[in-house]
Design an enzyme around this catalytic site. Structure first.
Site: not given
Ligand SMILES: NC(=O)c1ccc[n+]([C@@H]2O[C@H](COP(=O)([O-])OP(=O)(O)OC[C@H]3O[C@@H](n4cnc5c(N)ncnc54)[C@H](O)[C@@H]3O)[C@@H](O)[C@H]2O)c1
Ligand SMILES: O=C(O)C1=N[C@H](C(=O)O)CCC1
Length: 266
Positions: A12, A14-15, A100-101, A128, A155-156, A159, A165
């Protein structure tokens, strides 16, 4: 060829939402279940926005892996859970692809040792987006010639972790090619704590959090009479999905932990 059986954790978010869409619309993938922080026992299709996606939701990842045949876990949850989720995947012979970061260098060393002991592939990718990988690679190239550098990541405001990360990974890649050095005036003082940002081996990292932003980073190099700015902007989270797909394909072919997509996109 049989389809790659995938579980998405954090569906649910964003990602997670984008990942569910990407997996469901990719012919060679099949989404078998989701791991969420709530809604155990429900079907994903019962949740608004997931109509037609008839897969079970678990809150217990162990149970999810016991009750389903799974090849790959895509983890997009929160910094507090990434490491635990990877360990659970390893225990169950499942290959994690983790966006996840919040991992420390020690976490990565420990998780890589487990992956190698068990011969299970794993990928942790702080970013990614292909453009962000190029930004990091170009920054590493530039740092050889312009070693004075500061990173501004934006970032938004939802975060949880700072610096991002991506900023940490960028600083690590730069530190591979430059000597550690203090930057700025040797006698500089911070009139307000934090004014000069975080300090990674002398490199300063500044984190901006605002509504309206998605994921952005500038790497600014300074030389005599010149500056160079390398900038990347993710303006939509669809930007991350080709990289997630690439990581799922790659994780099936490796038997160690790869940290950073730059090792996959040579
Ligand atoms: N690697 C990338 O390219 C990239 C891009 C965007 C975000 N991120 C990272 O990805 C992660 C998620 O970002 P987001 O913006 O989608 O966050 P978000 O808060 O919108 O979504 C996280 C979701 O994970 C769920 N969640 C939390 N703990 C949980 C658990 N123990 N088990 C199952 N579900 C759980 C929450 O209910 C929520 O729906 C963050 O760590 C962010 O930094 C990485
Ligand atoms: O939305 C986030 O949270 C993101 N996290 C990553 C980071 O920590 O580098 C990458 C992009 C979005």
């Amino acid at each position: 060829m049989s389809k790659v059986k995938i579980v998405v954790a954090g569906p649910r978010g964003n990602m997670g939402k984008e990942a569910v869409k990407m997996v469901s619309s990719t012919d060679e993938f099949t989404l078998v279940a989701a791991v969420d922080s709530k809604h155990a026992g429900m079907m994903l299709s019962e949740i608004e926005g997931f109509q037609g996606i008839d897969i079970p939701i678990y809150t217990d990842m162990q149970q999810c892996f016991k009750e389903n045949e799974v090849d790959v876990l895509i983890d997009l949850t929160a910094p507090a859970f990434g490491k635990k989720h990877m360990q659970t995947a390893f225990e169950n012979g499942v290959r994690p692809v983790v966006g996840t970061t919040g991992f420390t260098e020690e976490d990565i060393i420990e998780l890589r040792a487990t992956a190698e002991e068990q011969g299970i592939g794993a990928i942790i990718a702080p970013n990614f987006a292909i453009g962000a990988i190029l930004m990091m690679k170009f920054s590493q190239m530039a740092a050889k010639y312009l070693p004075d550098v500061e990173i501004i990541e934006r970032h938004h405001d939802r975060k949880l972790d700072a610096p991002s990360g991506t900023a940490i990974k960028t600083a690590q890649l730069i530190s591979e090619v430059r000597e550690q050095k203090a930057q700025g005036h040797p006698n500089e003082t911070e009139e307000l704590a934090g004014a000069r940002g975080a300090n990674f081996e002398g490199m300063r990292i500044h984190s901006v959090r605002l509504p309206g932003l998605v994921a952005h980073q500038e790497v600014i190099f300074g030389g005599v009479g010149q500056t160079l700015t390398i900038r990347h902007d993710s303006i939509d989270r669809t930007s991350f999905m080709p990289g997630v797909k690439l990581a799922v394909d790659a994780v099936l072919r490796i038997d160690t932990l790869v940290y950073g997509l730059e090792h996959i996109i040579e």
